[in-house]
Design an enzyme around this catalytic site. Structure first.
Site, PDB file in Angstrom:
ATOM      1  N   GLY A  17     -73.129 -16.352  61.007  1.00 29.94           N
ATOM      2  CA  GLY A  17     -73.243 -15.066  60.326  1.00 29.94           C
ATOM      3  C   GLY A  17     -73.882 -15.263  58.966  1.00 29.94           C
ATOM      4  N   GLN A  25     -75.340 -12.965  50.280  1.00 32.30           N
ATOM      5  CA  GLN A  25     -75.465 -14.428  50.169  1.00 32.30           C
ATOM      6  C   GLN A  25     -76.897 -14.886  49.873  1.00 32.30           C
ATOM      7  OE1 GLN A  25     -73.185 -14.831  54.071  1.00 32.30           O
ATOM      8  NE2 GLN A  25     -72.611 -16.727  53.061  1.00 32.30           N
ATOM      9  N   CYS A  79     -67.913 -21.226  55.286  1.00 33.52           N
ATOM     10  CA  CYS A  79     -68.820 -20.264  54.656  1.00 33.52           C
ATOM     11  C   CYS A  79     -70.019 -21.026  54.106  1.00 33.52           C
ATOM     12  CB  CYS A  79     -68.093 -19.532  53.529  1.00 33.52           C
ATOM     13  SG  CYS A  79     -69.119 -18.306  52.703  1.00 33.52           S
ATOM     14  N   LEU A  80     -71.208 -20.500  54.398  1.00 30.05           N
ATOM     15  CA  LEU A  80     -72.422 -21.171  53.921  1.00 30.05           C
ATOM     16  C   LEU A  80     -72.512 -21.116  52.397  1.00 30.05           C
ATOM     17  CD1 LEU A  80     -74.850 -19.802  56.662  1.00 30.05           C
ATOM     18  CD2 LEU A  80     -73.701 -22.038  56.589  1.00 30.05           C
ATOM     19  N   HIS A 105     -65.419 -11.390  58.017  1.00 29.70           N
ATOM     20  CA  HIS A 105     -65.880 -12.329  56.981  1.00 29.70           C
ATOM     21  C   HIS A 105     -67.173 -11.807  56.329  1.00 29.70           C
ATOM     22  CE1 HIS A 105     -66.587 -16.679  55.650  1.00 29.70           C
ATOM     23  NE2 HIS A 105     -67.768 -16.114  55.442  1.00 29.70           N
ATOM     24  N   GLU A 106     -68.105 -11.346  57.162  1.00 24.18           N
ATOM     25  CA  GLU A 106     -69.400 -10.886  56.617  1.00 24.18           C
ATOM     26  C   GLU A 106     -69.251  -9.561  55.866  1.00 24.18           C
ATOM     27  OE1 GLU A 106     -71.533 -13.067  56.528  1.00 24.18           O
ATOM     28  OE2 GLU A 106     -70.703 -14.355  58.087  1.00 24.18           O
ATOM     29  N   HIS A 151     -68.139 -10.181  52.411  1.00 22.55           N
ATOM     30  CA  HIS A 151     -69.231 -10.573  51.488  1.00 22.55           C
ATOM     31  C   HIS A 151     -69.878  -9.330  50.864  1.00 22.55           C
ATOM     32  CE1 HIS A 151     -69.589 -14.897  51.688  1.00 22.55           C
ATOM     33  NE2 HIS A 151     -69.684 -14.923  53.006  1.00 22.55           N
TER      34      HIS A 151
HETATM   35  O1  K1U Z   1     -70.832 -16.060  56.015  1.00 22.57           O
HETATM   36  C1  K1U Z   1     -71.144 -17.228  56.167  1.00 22.57           C
HETATM   37  O2  K1U Z   1     -71.243 -17.972  55.206  1.00 22.57           O
HETATM   38  C2  K1U Z   1     -71.405 -17.785  57.542  1.00 22.57           C
HETATM   39  C3  K1U Z   1     -70.163 -18.421  58.161  1.00 22.57           C
HETATM   40  C4  K1U Z   1     -69.507 -17.391  59.056  1.00 22.57           C
HETATM   41  C5  K1U Z   1     -68.122 -17.693  59.561  1.00 22.57           C
HETATM   42  C6  K1U Z   1     -67.752 -18.912  60.079  1.00 22.57           C
HETATM   43  C7  K1U Z   1     -66.484 -19.138  60.570  1.00 22.57           C
HETATM   44  C8  K1U Z   1     -65.576 -18.130  60.563  1.00 22.57           C
HETATM   45  C9  K1U Z   1     -65.927 -16.921  60.037  1.00 22.57           C
HETATM   46  C10 K1U Z   1     -67.206 -16.695  59.553  1.00 22.57           C
HETATM   47  C11 K1U Z   1     -70.612 -19.634  58.951  1.00 22.57           C
HETATM   48  O3  K1U Z   1     -71.365 -19.527  59.857  1.00 22.57           O
HETATM   49  S1  K1U Z   1     -70.033 -21.186  58.465  1.00 22.57           S
HETATM   50  C12 K1U Z   1     -70.723 -22.284  59.689  1.00 22.57           C
HETATM   51  C13 K1U Z   1     -70.043 -22.210  61.006  1.00 22.57           C
HETATM   52  O4  K1U Z   1     -68.946 -21.705  61.112  1.00 22.57           O
HETATM   53  C14 K1U Z   1     -70.685 -22.742  62.237  1.00 22.57           C
HETATM   54  C15 K1U Z   1     -71.884 -23.384  62.186  1.00 22.57           C
HETATM   55  C16 K1U Z   1     -72.461 -23.862  63.352  1.00 22.57           C
HETATM   56  C17 K1U Z   1     -71.857 -23.697  64.555  1.00 22.57           C
HETATM   57  C18 K1U Z   1     -70.651 -23.056  64.621  1.00 22.57           C
HETATM   58  C19 K1U Z   1     -70.062 -22.578  63.467  1.00 22.57           C
HETATM   59 ZN    ZN Z   2     -69.376 -16.587  54.160  1.00 24.06          ZN
END
Ligand code: K1U
Ligand code: ZN
Length: 164
Positions: free
Chosen positions: A46, A51, A91-92, A133-134, A137
């Site tokens: 996401g 972000q 979270c990125l 989560h999104e 943000h």
């Molecule tokens: O919002 C963001 O920063 C993105 C975030 C979203 C998220 C992840 C986990 C739970 C809720 C919301 C991410 O994508 S972090 C990376 C991640 O979870 C992932 C990356 C590659 C494959 C699978 C998962």
């Molecule tokens: Zn996030």
């Protein structure tokens, strides 16, 4: 297409509340395309416009295994929620930090798609977690804000070490 820079904590721009999108023009469509490219490259499931320093109500998501089910949500709003689930989140914008967060188990979100058509989506599991989560943000909230003060302090200390 181009990849965008992702803001990371403690950048205060992550606290900005996003504004509604009035007109879905070519700039918005290009931003959605660039956000999807940025999300897939990260990699992530996401990404919210906040972000990437665009303070408008736009998020992209793809929780599929094959990474072939992109979703673009414009002006999203959760209109129903039920149950509770606890899921480990990342979270990125908070690289290297993971924590369990309690959220609704099921949500119904209304939004406009990239063509401006009004849609409703019922989600559960990881998709429901990711939507919440999104949408956080877009309100200037990051997942660490859901933790106890102690857990948040520990996470921020770990983050500052990772970024040093
Ligand atoms: O919002 C963001 O920063 C993105 C975030 C979203 C998220 C992840 C986990 C739970 C809720 C919301 C991410 O994508 S972090 C990376 C991640 O979870 C992932 C990356 C590659 C494959 C699978 C998962
Ligand atoms: Zn996030």
């Amino acid at each position: 297409m181009s990849q965008l820079n992702i803001l990371t904590l403690p950048d205060s721009r992550l606290k900005t509340v996003a504004q509604p999108i009035i007109e879905i023009n070519d700039d918005i469509k290009q931003l959605a395309t660039d956000m999807l490219e940025t999300m897939y490259a990260a990699p992530g499931i996401g990404l919210a416009a906040t972000q990437v320093d665009h303070h408008i109500q736009l998020v992209v998501l793809d929780v599929s295994e094959e990474k072939n089910r992109p979703l673009v949500l414009i002006n999203p709003e959760i209109i129903e929620q039920a149950g509770l689930q606890t899921h480990e989140e990342g979270c990125l914008s908070v690289p290297g930090i993971y924590a369990k967060v309690k959220r609704a188990d099921q949500v119904v979100v209304k939004y406009q798609d990239i063509d401006g058509t009004h849609q409703e989506l019922t989600a559960d599991g990881l998709l429901a977690v990711c939507i919440q989560h999104e949408l956080d943000h877009l309100k200037g909230i990051v997942f660490l804000d859901h933790l106890s003060i102690l857990k948040r302090k520990l996470a921020l200390k770990k983050l500052s070490k990772e970024l040093a």
